[in-house]
Design a protein around this motif. Structure first.
Motif, PDB file in Angstrom:
ATOM      1  N   ALA A  55      60.993  45.848 -16.303  1.00 55.54           N
ATOM      2  CA  ALA A  55      59.987  44.797 -16.153  1.00 55.54           C
ATOM      3  C   ALA A  55      59.301  44.854 -14.791  1.00 55.54           C
ATOM      4  N   ALA A  56      60.059  45.187 -13.750  1.00 53.06           N
ATOM      5  CA  ALA A  56      59.469  45.260 -12.414  1.00 53.06           C
ATOM      6  C   ALA A  56      58.443  46.381 -12.329  1.00 53.06           C
ATOM      7  N   GLU A  57      58.765  47.511 -12.930  1.00 50.16           N
ATOM      8  CA  GLU A  57      57.810  48.621 -12.942  1.00 50.16           C
ATOM      9  C   GLU A  57      56.581  48.272 -13.769  1.00 50.16           C
ATOM     10  N   ARG A  58      56.811  47.568 -14.875  1.00 53.97           N
ATOM     11  CA  ARG A  58      55.680  47.141 -15.716  1.00 53.97           C
ATOM     12  C   ARG A  58      54.737  46.238 -14.943  1.00 53.97           C
ATOM     13  N   ALA A  59      55.266  45.334 -14.144  1.00 53.16           N
ATOM     14  CA  ALA A  59      54.431  44.387 -13.407  1.00 53.16           C
ATOM     15  C   ALA A  59      53.541  45.076 -12.385  1.00 53.16           C
ATOM     16  N   ALA A  60      53.963  46.242 -11.921  1.00 48.96           N
ATOM     17  CA  ALA A  60      53.197  46.946 -10.888  1.00 48.96           C
ATOM     18  C   ALA A  60      52.136  47.877 -11.457  1.00 48.96           C
ATOM     19  N   ILE A  61      52.124  48.069 -12.762  1.00 43.87           N
ATOM     20  CA  ILE A  61      51.186  49.019 -13.376  1.00 43.87           C
ATOM     21  C   ILE A  61      49.786  48.429 -13.437  1.00 43.87           C
ATOM     22  N   ARG A  62      48.793  49.223 -13.080  1.00 45.62           N
ATOM     23  CA  ARG A  62      47.388  48.826 -13.148  1.00 45.62           C
ATOM     24  C   ARG A  62      46.658  49.722 -14.145  1.00 45.62           C
ATOM     25  N   PHE A  63      45.590  49.181 -14.710  1.00 48.87           N
ATOM     26  CA  PHE A  63      44.871  49.920 -15.750  1.00 48.87           C
ATOM     27  C   PHE A  63      44.275  51.216 -15.196  1.00 48.87           C
ATOM     28  N   PRO A  64      44.532  52.336 -15.833  1.00 51.45           N
ATOM     29  CA  PRO A  64      44.020  53.629 -15.353  1.00 51.45           C
ATOM     30  C   PRO A  64      42.638  53.911 -15.945  1.00 51.45           C
ATOM     31  N   GLU A  65      41.621  53.821 -15.167  1.00 54.11           N
ATOM     32  CA  GLU A  65      40.268  54.036 -15.668  1.00 54.11           C
ATOM     33  C   GLU A  65      40.095  55.474 -16.159  1.00 54.11           C
ATOM     34  N   PRO A  66      39.670  55.650 -17.399  1.00 50.19           N
ATOM     35  CA  PRO A  66      39.436  57.025 -17.889  1.00 50.19           C
ATOM     36  C   PRO A  66      38.184  57.616 -17.278  1.00 50.19           C
ATOM     37  N   GLY A  67      38.079  58.931 -17.315  1.00 48.85           N
ATOM     38  CA  GLY A  67      36.921  59.599 -16.740  1.00 48.85           C
ATOM     39  C   GLY A  67      35.699  59.528 -17.630  1.00 48.85           C
ATOM     40  N   LYS A  68      34.607  60.052 -17.143  1.00 48.24           N
ATOM     41  CA  LYS A  68      33.359  60.053 -17.897  1.00 48.24           C
ATOM     42  C   LYS A  68      33.472  60.968 -19.112  1.00 48.24           C
ATOM     43  N   VAL A  69      32.660  60.671 -20.082  1.00 53.41           N
ATOM     44  CA  VAL A  69      32.635  61.480 -21.300  1.00 53.41           C
ATOM     45  C   VAL A  69      31.894  62.780 -21.024  1.00 53.41           C
ATOM     46  N   ARG A  70      32.424  63.859 -21.556  1.00 53.85           N
ATOM     47  CA  ARG A  70      31.764  65.158 -21.432  1.00 53.85           C
ATOM     48  C   ARG A  70      31.355  65.632 -22.828  1.00 53.85           C
TER      49      ARG A  70
END
Length: 823
Positions: free
Chosen positions: A305-320
């Protein structure tokens, strides 16, 4: 010797009955007739006796089961039926297991491409070859595997290959309207991906069931999970987790983090919809699904749970995107795909299998004309190196034939390989004042009246003062007019010409915000449009409909209130089979009177109002301009009797994707809908209709509305001095816009309509038949009379100044303001 009394148990003999008819009695104990042996306990009774008893019992049962009871099966019948059904099910299961074999990999494992055609049958595009790279399970991080299981099948390692309960539950939820759901295990999904196909048929589902059972008995869980991860579709033309890792994060699968793996797992549910780059309007739903995946990992104790709380959304890269989808081709292909999936013609995974021949409604000649109009009118004038404001400029447009609902042209952006998001279908910009005609159409449709009981027509007077408080609503609201201009008492027609916010903010309350929303939905605006809230501000276009949605709604107005659902698809074929397309039967959304009266006012907008640049098309037109909040968008929505087109310019940072204002773009202090969007519309419409004669509008107007416009005389508007702009403009700021010229404060009208001009003393009465004293909708009344001579009335509204009001600020419409202050 005297007779003895009969022994106990004997029936007395009746001497009046012949001996042969005597009822047989019981023999006295220990005595039998001569020559007979005593009957044993097991001796059979006479056959006639048994038959009589059976008949008696049957008659007794029939007497008990009368009426409806005779229709109810007995317990014996029920038991026999259950046993028989059980035997049939077991037999069918055994037969299915024996007869259905695990087949070789299907064509989807090496999926084909789809062929897209213009309406004339010429090739538009192919959607490219499949991107697929298989990797062993050992190369996929454990947390990524668990993220997929948390998203799709949390009990995969402990469950059987099929889950009948989940299948029944999913079928029930789908049937009862709780949404289409899947009851398939990962094993079943792998069978569907690799061995069968995505078609929704009973035959395929039965095969999937038995193959999954066999596979579950013959293969390990790791084998099945590896196959599933390598065959699943993740969007962006990527099949398998390795291809997805490269498509979204530009890295190999073994380098994926837990957060990135959870996002890729999110995409399995709806690949296109949850791509936050391709569909930014779906970001909220995608984040909710991503959080669901991570929370599931915590519940299964796969993630602390502690690790889950620290996770932030990983922005995907641009479409190719593929090179074959450059220019407008990619926008058109993606729009067609979205149409097919959204209208449930084919689901996304089935379409991704390929092999379909899709004929679109796009007219190749008109499509090229649209691109040419945008390039020549706007793109060729952009110079991002010299003017930073030009970096944010985007454009989108759609053109529909109102009689058929067919989309004949679409402009999505400068190039699909450079700007991936389709500006014609995105839902993140306000539609601004292009919504105002829907308010008036709803007023006519519902026979609405002002707060003081006057029927709302084009000639009805409203108070158009800046920041005038809207009455009749509990929501405090006092909107600004463009340029902070106060117009005084003006007609609805004039308020439409000049796009006066104060008038329409009051009108939407007079009509009823719920009624206006219902009218807009009937015209073609999707009910789930972002920020489509039924409040006073909706009149000013706070909702975020797409250009395509607005074109659909204006097409309903153009076709006299008849709504024909738009389409991008003419025909879909696969092999010798045609795919069924949804029904698009037209229906009357609003009355012809409501639609045509609205059109008559929009004709005035083009002839005399903010949309005069559209006259260059050389065809009679009705339209409306709009400028979004903070000038982030500029719209022109207009139509001729046989073609409807909406053009929008938008501001977006090319690096961050943030919405930006258009201040200073193209060397202009402000970009309004009557400027570049209207010019693009005019050039495109002229080319699109070059082979057809100009058509006049055939209008059936509301009683009390203005007469039909005079015969149209094609002309090219000359730019006015108001349209000139400084060479080095400073970005204006609200509300006072420093550095801008002071709005005019009075004088003679400059924008009167030719059909409504009058001269003479104004005695407090207008050609609309209403007096200023009657106009109490704004909580104000103009008790004074005009002391001056009025010339050039506009729709019955006096354009002179009013005695007793300094500068004529509220007593009447002043001279036509500069175009810089108009929407």
């Amino acid at each position: 010797m005297s007779d003895q009394s009969p022994p106990p148990g004997w029936t007395p003999r009746d001497p009046d009955i012949p001996a042969g008819q005597q009822r047989p009695g019981r023999q006295p104990a220990g005595r039998q007739p001569a020559g007979q042996q005593p009957p044993s306990q097991n001796a059979q009774k006479p056959a006639g006796d048994r038959q009589a008893r059976r008949a008696a019992k049957k008659a007794e049962r029939n007497r008990k089961r009368t009426g409806w009871r005779r229709l109810v099966p007995t317990w014996r019948m029920v038991l026999a039926t259950v046993v028989l059904l059980g035997l049939l099910i077991v037999g069918a299961f055994v037969a299915g297991y024996l007869l259905v074999h695990i087949p070789p990999a299907n064509a989807a494992a090496t999926a084909q491409s789809n062929l897209y055609l213009y309406a004339d049958g010429s090739q538009l595009a192919r959607d490219g070859e499949v991107n697929r790279v298989n990797v062993p399970l050992s190369q996929i991080p454990r947390t990524v595997q668990e993220a997929v299981l948390a998203a799709e099948d949390r009990d995969f390692h402990s469950e059987r290959a099929v889950d009948p309960k989940a299948m029944v539950r999913a079928a029930w939820n789908t049937a009862t309207g709780k949404g289409t759901q899947s009851g398939s295990t990962i094993t079943q999904q792998y069978v569907k991906n690799y061995y069968l196909g995505q078609e929704q048929t009973i035959k395929r589902k039965v095969k999937e069931f038995f193959i999954a059972i066999k596979l579950g008995r013959e293969k390990s869980k790791d084998y099945i999970l590896e196959g599933y991860l390598n065959t699943s579709y993740f969007g962006r033309n990527a099949y398998g987790i390795q291809a997805a890792a490269q498509a979204y994060y530009g890295k190999d699968v073994d380098k994926l983090t837990t957060a990135e793996g959870a996002y890729l797992a999110t995409l399995l549910n709806s690949p296109s919809a949850f791509d936050v780059v391709a569909h930014p309007q779906s970001r909220e739903r995608a984040l909710a699904r991503w959080n669901y995946v991570l929370d599931g990992m915590v519940k299964k104790q796969w993630l602390p749970a502690a690790e889950r709380a620290a996770i932030r959304f990983p922005e995907p890269g641009k479409v190719r995107p593929a090179a074959g989808l450059s220019g407008q081709r990619g926008y058109l292909v993606e729009a067609v795909k979205d149409y097919i999936v959204d209208h449930k013609i084919l689901d996304e995974k089935t379409l991704a299998e390929g092999g379909y021949r899709i004929t679109t409604t796009i007219d190749k000649r008109r499509q090229n004309a649209f691109v040419e109009a945008v390039d020549e009118t706007m793109v060729s004038k952009l110079d991002p190196e010299k003017n930073k404001a030009d970096r944010v400029v985007r454009a989108g447009g759609v053109s529909i034939d109102p009689a058929t609902g067919k989309v004949v042209a679409m402009y999505g952006g400068i190039d699909y390989t450079k700007q991936y998001v389709n500006n014609a279908t995105r839902h993140d910009y306000q539609v601004a004042s292009t919504f105002k005609p829907f308010v008036f159409a709803s007023a006519v449709e519902n026979d609405s009246r002002t707060q003081d009981g006057r029927l709302i027509t084009p000639n009805t007077l409203y108070n158009g003062d800046n920041k005038r408080r809207v009455v009749g609503t509990r929501t405090p609201y006092a909107p600004e007019n463009e340029g902070q201009i106060s117009y005084g008492n003006i007609t609805v027609n004039t308020a439409t010409d000049l796009s006066v916010n104060a008038v329409f903010a009051q009108m939407v309350v007079d009509v009823g915000t719920a009624k206006v929303k219902r009218t807009a939905i009937g015209l073609g605006i999707p009910e789930d449009t972002p920020n489509f809230d039924a409040g006073p501000a909706m009149a000013l276009g706070t909702m975020q409909a797409s250009v395509l949605d607005m074109t659909q709604a204006y097409a309903t107005l153009a076709d006299h209130g008849r709504h024909t659902p738009y389409t991008l698809v003419e025909k879909i074929e696969k092999g010798d089979d045609d795919v069924h397309l949804p029904d698009r039967t037209p229906k009357q959304a609003i009355s012809r009177e409501a639609a045509d009266t609205t059109t008559s006012m929009l004709v005035s907008v083009v002839d005399n109002g903010t949309g005069t640049a559209a006259l260059a098309a050389g065809h009679p037109a009705a339209g409306k301009t709009g400028t979004g909040e903070l000038d982030r968008s500029a719209w022109f929505a207009a139509y001729t009797p046989d073609l409807v087109t909406v053009v929008s310019m938008m501001g977006q940072d090319p690096d961050t994707g943030a919405l930006e204002s258009l201040y200073g773009a193209l060397g202009e202090a402000r970009i309004g809908g009557g400027g570049y969007p209207a010019r693009i519309w005019a050039q495109y419409t002229k080319a699109a209709l070059e082979n057809s004669d100009p058509l006049d509008f055939d209008l059936d107007l509301q009683p009390g509305a203005a007469p039909s416009p005079p015969p149209f005389v094609p002309s090219s508007p000359e730019p006015s001095e108001d349209e000139s702009t400084p060479q080095s403009p400073a970005p204006p700021s609200r509300p006072n816009r420093p550095g801008r010229p002071t709005p005019p404060t009075g004088g003679q009208g400059q924008g009167g309509r030719s059909q409504g001009q009058s001269q003479g003393q104004n005695q407090g009465q207008t050609t609309g038949g209403q007096t200023p004293e009657d106009d109490t909708t704004g909580g104000q009344s103009d008790a004074g009379t005009s002391a001056g001579t009025s010339t050039g009335t506009t729709g019955g509204a006096t354009t002179g100044s009013t005695a007793g009001t300094p500068g004529g600020a509220t007593g009447g419409l002043r001279s036509r303001p500069s175009s810089e202050y108009l929407e």
